[in-house]
Design a protein around this motif. Structure first.
Motif, PDB file in Angstrom:
ATOM      1  N   LEU A 340      45.187  37.459  37.563  1.00 50.28           N
ATOM      2  CA  LEU A 340      45.381  38.560  38.508  1.00 50.28           C
ATOM      3  C   LEU A 340      45.058  39.898  37.851  1.00 50.28           C
ATOM      4  CD1 LEU A 340      46.249  39.501  41.307  1.00 50.28           C
ATOM      5  CD2 LEU A 340      48.626  39.529  40.475  1.00 50.28           C
ATOM      6  N   ARG A 341      45.463  40.085  36.580  1.00 51.73           N
ATOM      7  CA  ARG A 341      45.172  41.340  35.879  1.00 51.73           C
ATOM      8  C   ARG A 341      43.661  41.516  35.672  1.00 51.73           C
ATOM      9  NH1 ARG A 341      49.776  39.943  32.713  1.00 51.73           N
ATOM     10  NH2 ARG A 341      48.449  39.255  30.981  1.00 51.73           N
ATOM     11  N   LEU A 343      41.289  40.328  37.599  1.00 49.76           N
ATOM     12  CA  LEU A 343      40.751  40.666  38.918  1.00 49.76           C
ATOM     13  C   LEU A 343      41.036  42.116  39.268  1.00 49.76           C
ATOM     14  CD1 LEU A 343      39.433  39.906  41.601  1.00 49.76           C
ATOM     15  CD2 LEU A 343      41.653  38.990  42.350  1.00 49.76           C
ATOM     16  N   GLN A 344      42.255  42.566  39.045  1.00 53.48           N
ATOM     17  CA  GLN A 344      42.624  43.947  39.349  1.00 53.48           C
ATOM     18  C   GLN A 344      41.810  44.930  38.507  1.00 53.48           C
ATOM     19  OE1 GLN A 344      46.810  43.466  38.529  1.00 53.48           O
ATOM     20  NE2 GLN A 344      47.358  43.428  40.720  1.00 53.48           N
ATOM     21  N   GLY A 345      41.600  44.592  37.239  1.00 52.66           N
ATOM     22  CA  GLY A 345      40.818  45.466  36.361  1.00 52.66           C
ATOM     23  C   GLY A 345      39.378  45.600  36.808  1.00 52.66           C
ATOM     24  N   ILE A 346      38.773  44.488  37.245  1.00 55.75           N
ATOM     25  CA  ILE A 346      37.386  44.526  37.720  1.00 55.75           C
ATOM     26  C   ILE A 346      37.283  45.377  38.983  1.00 55.75           C
ATOM     27  CG2 ILE A 346      35.501  43.122  38.639  1.00 55.75           C
ATOM     28  CD1 ILE A 346      36.523  40.825  36.866  1.00 55.75           C
ATOM     29  N   LEU A 347      38.213  45.191  39.910  1.00 61.35           N
ATOM     30  CA  LEU A 347      38.197  45.972  41.136  1.00 61.35           C
ATOM     31  C   LEU A 347      38.397  47.456  40.856  1.00 61.35           C
ATOM     32  CD1 LEU A 347      40.259  43.612  43.497  1.00 61.35           C
ATOM     33  CD2 LEU A 347      37.791  44.052  43.571  1.00 61.35           C
ATOM     34  N   ALA A 348      39.291  47.762  39.918  1.00 64.27           N
ATOM     35  CA  ALA A 348      39.536  49.168  39.567  1.00 64.27           C
ATOM     36  C   ALA A 348      38.276  49.810  38.985  1.00 64.27           C
ATOM     37  CB  ALA A 348      40.690  49.263  38.577  1.00 64.27           C
ATOM     38  N   ASP A 349      37.550  49.084  38.131  1.00 64.45           N
ATOM     39  CA  ASP A 349      36.306  49.615  37.558  1.00 64.45           C
ATOM     40  C   ASP A 349      35.288  49.931  38.640  1.00 64.45           C
ATOM     41  OD1 ASP A 349      37.303  49.431  35.019  1.00 64.45           O
ATOM     42  OD2 ASP A 349      36.163  47.645  34.440  1.00 64.45           O
ATOM     43  N   GLY A 360      48.138  36.556  46.541  1.00 64.65           N
ATOM     44  CA  GLY A 360      47.954  35.331  47.308  1.00 64.65           C
ATOM     45  C   GLY A 360      46.492  34.950  47.438  1.00 64.65           C
ATOM     46  N   VAL A 361      45.640  35.960  47.667  1.00 62.00           N
ATOM     47  CA  VAL A 361      44.202  35.713  47.760  1.00 62.00           C
ATOM     48  C   VAL A 361      43.681  35.119  46.454  1.00 62.00           C
ATOM     49  CG1 VAL A 361      41.941  36.839  47.940  1.00 62.00           C
ATOM     50  CG2 VAL A 361      43.798  37.510  49.492  1.00 62.00           C
ATOM     51  N   ALA A 362      44.121  35.680  45.329  1.00 56.59           N
ATOM     52  CA  ALA A 362      43.672  35.211  44.026  1.00 56.59           C
ATOM     53  C   ALA A 362      44.097  33.774  43.773  1.00 56.59           C
ATOM     54  CB  ALA A 362      44.218  36.126  42.923  1.00 56.59           C
ATOM     55  N   GLU A 363      45.335  33.443  44.120  1.00 59.17           N
ATOM     56  CA  GLU A 363      45.833  32.087  43.871  1.00 59.17           C
ATOM     57  C   GLU A 363      45.121  31.066  44.759  1.00 59.17           C
ATOM     58  OE1 GLU A 363      48.023  29.210  41.868  1.00 59.17           O
ATOM     59  OE2 GLU A 363      47.389  31.266  41.428  1.00 59.17           O
ATOM     60  N   ARG A 364      44.873  31.423  46.000  1.00 60.19           N
ATOM     61  CA  ARG A 364      44.157  30.495  46.881  1.00 60.19           C
ATOM     62  C   ARG A 364      42.722  30.280  46.396  1.00 60.19           C
ATOM     63  NH1 ARG A 364      46.980  33.540  50.725  1.00 60.19           N
ATOM     64  NH2 ARG A 364      45.124  34.777  51.239  1.00 60.19           N
ATOM     65  N   PHE A 365      42.096  31.359  45.917  1.00 58.87           N
ATOM     66  CA  PHE A 365      40.732  31.246  45.408  1.00 58.87           C
ATOM     67  C   PHE A 365      40.701  30.348  44.173  1.00 58.87           C
ATOM     68  CE2 PHE A 365      36.991  32.716  43.012  1.00 58.87           C
ATOM     69  CZ  PHE A 365      36.027  32.673  44.004  1.00 58.87           C
ATOM     70  N   ALA A 366      41.685  30.524  43.277  1.00 56.74           N
ATOM     71  CA  ALA A 366      41.744  29.700  42.065  1.00 56.74           C
ATOM     72  C   ALA A 366      41.928  28.230  42.415  1.00 56.74           C
ATOM     73  CB  ALA A 366      42.874  30.178  41.164  1.00 56.74           C
TER      74      ALA A 366
END
Length: 396
Positions: A340-341, A343-349, A360-366
């Motif tokens: 999750l961290r 993913l959040q870091g990539i989106l922030a960049d 929840g989106v991240a866990e379902r994708f995984a």
């Protein structure tokens, strides 16, 4: 006539006389009829457009000068001193090449120019002073090693080849794995500084960023003289020729072998083992960085263990390769929180606002992908970014 004679007398840079553009220009100097002149002018202009983004003669000739491997370019790159006669000959050649690059259509008697349907080109700044060219050789390299920080090995031509595109990944783009990145960076810094450094094996699960780390290391340190040669494992037997080319350079090279593994002990296996340690190769300005999903690189099977003596011999041979990497850096699959961290870091960049239900989106994708990795995080980030920009729901 004088310039034609000067061009014919090139010595240190004599190899440039076979270049298409130089041949076309000398034909222009030699042209005695309108048809020959028109053909040579069109050929020269076409080559300028092909080799120079702005169709400038100075850019074209500078490229020729930098890519020419000769006694002067090699010495200037390494800061070595040459005999005065060689240096003077190189200076004369550079002055002649500058004069050729300064030729414009109006210099040719009877040239009709654009009104006659003939191309018109520009020269740009055509000054190739020997000190300035020497400084460029030292900073940017020469021959096949000019013009890029990353190279591929051309096994057919037995030479280095610049790729069409080079990764722009930086270490800051790679989220988490701070200790792993630090170990590789510290080893690379020691290598560039001329201190003892280790060949590196980056081992771990797929998609965890092993290859991206090596590409990012190049981008962090290329201004300090670091270069990268990406080598297919099938080309490992070409090591003697590769190392001879590297030995003529003052750059520090990482020889990068991605996804290294062997199904059996073969010629490439033995060549790599010899290059890593215990051979006659002297690779003071080169290190080998390799990535693998197998801890011991060689595929193991139960049939390898038939008989106690045989099993011991086979295992020792298999371990001999991985043991010769002085530094092994392990990349493990991130857990739920780390994923999750990342993913959040990539989106922030990217300046993308994370949706409120991102965990929840991240866990379902995984779960859909069958695992977690930085690669999957980047894929999900692409999906989230596209969904926001298209103003649609997240779908995968």
């Amino acid at each position: 006539r004088e310039l034609k004679l000067r061009a014919a007398s090139l010595s240190v840079y004599r190899g440039l006389l076979s270049e298409r553009g130089v041949r076309a220009l000398t034909e222009l100097l030699d042209a005695s009829d309108a048809e020959t002149f028109s053909q040579a002018a069109a050929e020269y202009f076409g080559i300028l457009c092909e080799r120079s983004p702005r169709a400038l003669a100075s850019e074209y000739f500078l490229g020729l000068i930098m890519r020419d491997a000769n006694v002067f370019s090699a010495a200037a790159h390494k800061g070595a001193r040459l005999a005065d006669a060689v240096t003077l000959a190189a200076e004369r050649d550079l002055n002649t090449l500058a004069a050729l690059a300064k030729l414009v259509p109006a210099d040719f008697a009877g040239y009709g120019g654009a009104e006659a349907g003939l191309p018109v080109w520009s020269t740009g700044e055509a000054s190739f002073g020997i000190e300035a060219i020497s400084a460029l050789y030292k900073k940017d390299g020469f021959g096949d090693l000019y013009g890029s920080a990353a190279f591929l090995w051309d096994s057919d031509g037995k030479k280095f080849r610049a790729p069409d595109a080079v990764s722009r990944t930086r270490l800051s783009d790679l989220k988490e794995f701070a200790e792993e990145k630090r170990l590789v960076a510290r080893n690379t810094e020691a290598f560039i500084a001329g201190y003892p450094a280790q060949n590196v094996l980056l081992y771990g699960d797929r998609g965890t960023g092993k290859s991206s780390t090596v590409h990012a290391i190049l981008n962090e340190y290329k201004d300090g003289g670091l270069r990268l040669l990406e080598l297919n494992k099938n080309h490992i037997p070409d090591f003697p020729r590769i190392l001879k080319i590297i030995a003529d350079s003052s750059f520090k090279f990482i020889i990068f072998i991605d996804d290294l593994s062997f199904n059996d002990i073969n010629e490439s296996f033995n060549a790599l083992k010899a290059a890593l340690e215990g051979s006659v190769y002297d690779i003071r300005n080169a290190l080998i960085y390799a990535t693998t999903n197998r801890r011991h690189i060689v595929r193991e099977s139960f049939s390898d263990r038939d008989g106690d003596v045989h099993a011991s011999d086979v295992m020792q041979e298999q371990l001999a390769l991985s043991d010769r990497f002085g530094l092994t850096v392990t990349y493990m699959t991130p857990d739920k929180a780390e994923f999750l961290r990342i993913l959040q870091g990539i989106l922030a960049d990217r300046g993308i606002t994370a949706p409120g239900d991102l965990p929840g989106v991240a866990e379902r994708f995984a779960l859909a992908k069958g695992g977690r990795s930085p690669r999957f995080a980047r894929q999900l980030a692409d999906i989230v970014e596209s969904a926001q920009k298209m103003r649609i729901g997240i779908d995968y």
